[in-house]
Design an enzyme around this catalytic site. Structure first.
Site, mmCIF file in Angstrom:
data_model
loop_
_atom_site.group_PDB
_atom_site.id
_atom_site.type_symbol
_atom_site.label_atom_id
_atom_site.label_comp_id
_atom_site.label_asym_id
_atom_site.label_seq_id
_atom_site.Cartn_x
_atom_site.Cartn_y
_atom_site.Cartn_z
ATOM 1 N N ASP A 36 80.214 -20.714 0.139
ATOM 2 C CA ASP A 36 79.418 -19.686 -0.516
ATOM 3 C C ASP A 36 78.047 -20.394 -1.292
ATOM 4 O OD1 ASP A 36 81.148 -17.959 0.030
ATOM 5 O OD2 ASP A 36 82.203 -18.099 -1.633
ATOM 6 N N LYS A 58 76.897 -14.831 0.039
ATOM 7 C CA LYS A 58 77.431 -14.287 -0.965
ATOM 8 C C LYS A 58 76.696 -14.363 -2.560
ATOM 9 C CE LYS A 58 82.140 -13.245 -0.231
ATOM 10 N NZ LYS A 58 83.326 -13.379 -0.349
ATOM 11 N N MET A 172 79.381 -12.049 -13.657
ATOM 12 C CA MET A 172 78.569 -11.093 -12.724
ATOM 13 C C MET A 172 78.146 -9.840 -13.695
ATOM 14 S SD MET A 172 81.230 -10.999 -9.280
ATOM 15 C CE MET A 172 82.570 -10.727 -10.462
HETATM 16 C C1 LIG Z 1 81.755 -13.871 -7.474
HETATM 17 S S1 LIG Z 1 81.950 -14.930 -9.105
HETATM 18 C C2 LIG Z 1 82.818 -16.242 -8.539
HETATM 19 C C3 LIG Z 1 83.768 -16.679 -9.674
HETATM 20 C C4 LIG Z 1 84.243 -18.046 -9.290
HETATM 21 N N1 LIG Z 1 85.352 -17.851 -8.261
HETATM 22 C C5 LIG Z 1 84.789 -18.804 -10.510
HETATM 23 O O1 LIG Z 1 86.045 -19.107 -10.776
HETATM 24 O O2 LIG Z 1 84.071 -19.563 -11.039
HETATM 25 C C6 LIG Z 1 80.407 -15.400 -9.345
HETATM 26 C C7 LIG Z 1 80.059 -15.365 -10.861
HETATM 27 O O3 LIG Z 1 80.613 -16.387 -11.245
HETATM 28 C C8 LIG Z 1 79.866 -16.904 -12.755
HETATM 29 N N2 LIG Z 1 79.498 -18.263 -12.327
HETATM 30 C C9 LIG Z 1 79.688 -19.029 -11.176
HETATM 31 N N3 LIG Z 1 79.463 -20.396 -11.371
HETATM 32 C C10 LIG Z 1 78.636 -20.163 -12.565
HETATM 33 C C11 LIG Z 1 77.847 -21.357 -13.166
HETATM 34 N N4 LIG Z 1 77.754 -22.523 -12.847
HETATM 35 N N5 LIG Z 1 77.183 -20.881 -14.404
HETATM 36 C C12 LIG Z 1 77.094 -19.652 -14.737
HETATM 37 N N6 LIG Z 1 77.820 -18.605 -14.217
HETATM 38 C C13 LIG Z 1 78.609 -18.979 -12.989
HETATM 39 C C14 LIG Z 1 78.606 -15.950 -12.643
HETATM 40 O O4 LIG Z 1 78.891 -14.880 -13.437
HETATM 41 C C15 LIG Z 1 78.580 -15.580 -11.235
HETATM 42 O O5 LIG Z 1 78.027 -14.342 -10.942
#
Ligand SMILES: C[S@@+](CC[C@H](N)C(=O)[O-])C[C@H]1O[C@@H](n2cnc3c(N)ncnc32)[C@H](O)[C@@H]1O
Length: 266
Positions: A36, A58, A172
């Site tokens: 992703d 994604k 998100m």
């Molecule tokens: C579809 S969700 C996936 C979450 C993922 N499975 C997890 O456990 O971190 C995607 C969201 O995770 C958050 N996110 C993931 N990585 C991030 C990062 N390095 N910094 C800030 N937000 C992050 C944001 O809110 C983003 O919109």
């Protein structure tokens, strides 16, 4: 014929050093890697050079392959006999649709394993110096999607969640942020509640904006996704605990898979 298998692997939140040993071991043996947008590209270099690397998008605003098509790719590659690593940002079972992929694999009779990852929900606040629980300030936290806040009938019960837990972690949440702040205030959270938004947490790009529910909307307007939102008294601890911001950029840039990790620098 060799039997294929799919490993649903968490890539961690961004810092490649936060991928698990088990995940890295599988990535280094992968024949196919399906990944992703939020997966750190540095990790892809760990797969064998002959491995097939398939980007399936994604992320809000990005072209995304329909989930059925992603499921189809996983099933087809496994049926060809390959060791498939389905690499997802953070943890595959936290807002990653890993559950749906596992269900599709089960229905297709394709063997699979899940390798949990370090979720951005916990790691990003930690790198911003925000403990989600604290003996004096927070005994509970909830991880919530902000994606559905604009729906007429959102599946998140903001009325109950707003004050039921001490710390709210919203993933998100940027697109609907003003709406979410409005809901929290309308359902009893104090305007003085501290709030942090952390963009690209755990990476050298990490950027943090802090305010209160009363003034955070204007401050947050400069940010773009991906962002983790933290709401609660624990945010105030960041003033003293912002350890990662203190590291020199050169130290943050060290590739922990091929060099030393920032945290073990003197
Ligand atoms: C579809 S969700 C996936 C979450 C993922 N499975 C997890 O456990 O971190 C995607 C969201 O995770 C958050 N996110 C993931 N990585 C991030 C990062 N390095 N910094 C800030 N937000 C992050 C944001 O809110 C983003 O919109």
């Amino acid at each position: 014929m060799k039997k294929g298998k799919v490993y649903l692997v968490g890539a961690g939140p961004g810092d490649p050093g936060l991928m698990t040993v088990r995940g890295l071991e599988l990535l280094r043996r992968a024949e196919v890697v399906v990944y992703d947008r939020l997966v750190n590209p540095v990790l892809l270099e760990e797969a064998p050079s002959a491995a097939l690397r398939l980007f399936v998008g994604k992320g809000s605003g990005f072209h995304t392959l329909p989930q059925e098509q992603i499921n189809g790719i996983l099933i087809a590659q496994a049926r060809l006999g390959s060791l498939v690593v389905r690499l997802k940002g953070g943890d595959p079972f936290i807002f990653g649709r890993g559950g749906e992929e596992a269900e599709a694999l089960l229905a297709a009779g394709v063997p699979f394993e899940v390798v949990p990852g370090v979720s951005s929900a916990v790691a990003v606040p930690a790198y911003a110096g925000i403990p989600l629980t604290h003996r004096e300030l927070s005994s509970s936290f909830a991880v919530i999607t902000g994606h559905e806040a604009c729906k007429a009938e959102p599946s998140v019960d903001w009325a109950r969640l707003s004050t039921a837990v001490d710390t709210l972690v919203i993933l998100m949440g940027l697109k609907n942020f003003p709406l979410i702040v409005g809901k929290l205030l309308a359902h009893g959270r104090s305007p003085a509640t501290p709030v942090a938004l952390i963009r690209w947490g755990t990476t050298e790009e990490q950027q943090t904006v802090v305010g209160t529910l009363a003034d955070i909307i204007d401050k947050a307007a400069v940010l773009q996704p991906p962002v983790v939102v933290v709401v609660g008294e624990v945010v105030a601890l960041r003033d003293r605990l912002h350890w990662f911001d203190e590291l020199a950029l050169a130290v943050k840039r060290v590739d922990p898979l091929n060099g030393s990790h920032p945290q073990i620098q003197p």
